[in-house]
Design a protein around this motif. Structure first.
Motif, mmCIF file in Angstrom:
data_model
loop_
_atom_site.group_PDB
_atom_site.id
_atom_site.type_symbol
_atom_site.label_atom_id
_atom_site.label_comp_id
_atom_site.label_asym_id
_atom_site.label_seq_id
_atom_site.Cartn_x
_atom_site.Cartn_y
_atom_site.Cartn_z
ATOM 1 N N MET A 131 39.349 82.132 32.209
ATOM 2 C CA MET A 131 39.655 80.949 31.419
ATOM 3 C C MET A 131 41.010 80.335 31.809
ATOM 4 O O MET A 131 41.157 79.113 31.859
ATOM 5 C CB MET A 131 39.667 81.304 29.925
ATOM 6 N N ARG A 132 41.979 81.197 32.108
ATOM 7 C CA ARG A 132 43.297 80.683 32.492
ATOM 8 C C ARG A 132 43.216 79.955 33.839
ATOM 9 O O ARG A 132 43.791 78.870 34.007
ATOM 10 C CB ARG A 132 44.305 81.831 32.573
ATOM 11 N N LEU A 133 42.515 80.536 34.796
ATOM 12 C CA LEU A 133 42.363 79.896 36.102
ATOM 13 C C LEU A 133 41.622 78.565 35.980
ATOM 14 O O LEU A 133 41.960 77.585 36.646
ATOM 15 C CB LEU A 133 41.610 80.828 37.054
ATOM 16 N N GLN A 134 40.605 78.545 35.108
ATOM 17 C CA GLN A 134 39.858 77.305 34.889
ATOM 18 C C GLN A 134 40.759 76.229 34.286
ATOM 19 O O GLN A 134 40.718 75.062 34.699
ATOM 20 C CB GLN A 134 38.654 77.581 33.982
ATOM 21 N N THR A 135 41.568 76.620 33.324
ATOM 22 C CA THR A 135 42.484 75.669 32.686
ATOM 23 C C THR A 135 43.517 75.141 33.674
ATOM 24 O O THR A 135 43.913 73.969 33.617
ATOM 25 C CB THR A 135 43.204 76.345 31.506
ATOM 26 N N GLN A 136 43.942 75.988 34.613
ATOM 27 C CA GLN A 136 44.929 75.596 35.611
ATOM 28 C C GLN A 136 44.324 74.784 36.749
ATOM 29 O O GLN A 136 45.043 74.363 37.652
ATOM 30 C CB GLN A 136 45.608 76.853 36.181
ATOM 31 N N ALA A 188 38.653 80.771 39.799
ATOM 32 C CA ALA A 188 37.937 80.975 38.540
ATOM 33 C C ALA A 188 36.483 81.363 38.807
ATOM 34 O O ALA A 188 35.933 82.274 38.166
ATOM 35 C CB ALA A 188 37.994 79.713 37.689
ATOM 36 N N THR A 189 35.854 80.690 39.767
ATOM 37 C CA THR A 189 34.456 81.001 40.105
ATOM 38 C C THR A 189 34.334 82.399 40.685
ATOM 39 O O THR A 189 33.393 83.142 40.380
ATOM 40 C CB THR A 189 33.916 79.968 41.109
ATOM 41 N N PHE A 190 35.295 82.785 41.521
ATOM 42 C CA PHE A 190 35.275 84.120 42.124
ATOM 43 C C PHE A 190 35.339 85.203 41.050
ATOM 44 O O PHE A 190 34.528 86.137 41.031
ATOM 45 C CB PHE A 190 36.447 84.275 43.090
ATOM 46 N N PHE A 191 36.319 85.087 40.151
ATOM 47 C CA PHE A 191 36.462 86.103 39.111
ATOM 48 C C PHE A 191 35.317 86.028 38.097
ATOM 49 O O PHE A 191 34.958 87.040 37.493
ATOM 50 C CB PHE A 191 37.812 85.963 38.413
ATOM 51 N N ALA A 192 34.743 84.841 37.919
ATOM 52 C CA ALA A 192 33.610 84.712 36.993
ATOM 53 C C ALA A 192 32.414 85.507 37.499
ATOM 54 O O ALA A 192 31.739 86.196 36.721
ATOM 55 C CB ALA A 192 33.227 83.237 36.834
ATOM 56 N N SER A 193 32.148 85.437 38.802
ATOM 57 C CA SER A 193 31.013 86.185 39.354
ATOM 58 C C SER A 193 31.219 87.686 39.190
ATOM 59 O O SER A 193 30.261 88.428 38.947
ATOM 60 C CB SER A 193 30.827 85.831 40.833
ATOM 61 N N ALA A 236 29.851 82.488 32.274
ATOM 62 C CA ALA A 236 28.680 82.000 33.013
ATOM 63 C C ALA A 236 28.771 80.495 33.222
ATOM 64 O O ALA A 236 28.408 79.976 34.291
ATOM 65 C CB ALA A 236 27.403 82.357 32.257
ATOM 66 N N GLU A 237 29.262 79.786 32.222
ATOM 67 C CA GLU A 237 29.419 78.331 32.326
ATOM 68 C C GLU A 237 30.401 77.979 33.443
ATOM 69 O O GLU A 237 30.148 77.067 34.241
ATOM 70 C CB GLU A 237 29.903 77.773 30.990
ATOM 71 N N VAL A 238 31.514 78.701 33.505
ATOM 72 C CA VAL A 238 32.499 78.470 34.564
ATOM 73 C C VAL A 238 31.875 78.727 35.938
ATOM 74 O O VAL A 238 32.128 77.996 36.897
ATOM 75 C CB VAL A 238 33.730 79.367 34.361
#
Length: 277
Positions: free
Chosen positions: A151-156, A162-167, A191-193
């Motif tokens: 979430m922090r990477l997505q916000t930044q 963000a996609t890498f850590f989301a997977s 999953a949304e990210v």
């Protein structure tokens, strides 16, 4: 007649031509190439060897090889061991698991450095930077840390990271077993990210199936609908969110405390959207 003459010559030690290389040979085996001169049997398996043969046609043992020592089976010889089937290696899976653990450890170390004094306070006065003992964390705590990072990477705006850590985080959440509303919301947002809207929708549906007015379920469902450009559905979900706000917050659910920032932001956005309509 020739056969008996050759046999008589061999008994007297008279050299005869090797059937394989033509060199004079007086014994049972050619001294030059090791081929059979006369009738013989394989020292390993007992098969009859053809004159001129250098290897047993049954087991491949060299024609001049001696018999194995007592108590040593044919299977234990080097050539038999080389031919024996080897077990399948699990190296690929071991390396993959090790890589995953390394990634989690790196994440924890980075998070520890970013938290600074907060991590130190949580771990007690240590006279230095706080250290995160990942081995002492529960699976839920590790999943929560990954959620925070995504979430922090997505916000930044660091979409690739963000996609890498989301997977990676999706696999962690899938391994947790039965999920409560808090974990389902985290799982759905991750999953949304990562672009997996079907997973996110499934988590929202599961939350609302258990509690139709659950704020996190409504927020997640509205976010998925917005990503799919379903404006009518977004409006309907926002209306339900605003109607349920007061009563749901009064319950004091732990997941509401943990995600109060998301809830406040979603309610503010819903009110702006409703006022604009």
């Amino acid at each position: 007649m020739p056969k008996s003459t050759n046999a008589s010559s061999r008994r007297r030690g008279t050299p005869t031509p090797c059937p394989n290389c033509g060199a004079p040979a007086a014994g049972r085996f050619c001294a030059e190439c090791g081929a059979i001169i006369g009738e013989a049997s394989c020292a390993s398996c007992g098969a009859i060897l053809t004159p001129g043969a250098k290897y047993c046609h049954e087991c491949g043992t060299p024609a001049g090889a001696g018999r194995p020592a007592a108590g040593v089976s044919a299977r234990s010889r080097p050539e038999a061991r080389r031919a024996a089937p080897q077990p399948r290696s699990n190296l690929t899976w071991i390396l993959a698991a090790a890589a995953f653990v390394i990634l989690v450890v790196i994440f924890a170390a980075q998070r520890a450095g970013q938290e600074g004094p907060q991590a130190t306070a949580a771990g007690g006065a240590m006279g230095g930077a706080g250290a995160v003992d990942i081995a002492s964390m529960s699976p839920r705590e590790r999943a929560s840390r990954l959620f925070d990072r995504v979430m922090r990477l997505q916000t930044q705006g660091k979409t690739d990271s963000a996609t890498f850590f989301a997977s990676m985080a999706l696999g962690v959440y899938e391994s947790l077993g039965p999920l409560d509303a808090d974990l389902r919301y985290d799982y759905g947002r991750i999953a949304e990210v990562g672009g997996n809207l079907d997973i996110a929708q499934a988590q929202a549906d599961s939350i609302l199936l258990q509690s139709p007015d659950h704020l996190l379920g409504l927020i997640l469902a509205s976010s998925v609908a917005a990503a799919r450009n379903q404006d009518d559905r977004v409006a309907a979900l926002n209306s339900r969110l605003l109607a349920a706000e007061a009563a749901q917050l009064a319950t004091g659910l732990q997941e509401y405390v943990l995600h109060r920032t998301d809830i406040d932001a979603a309610i503010a956005a819903a009110r702006r959207r409703q006022a604009g309509a």
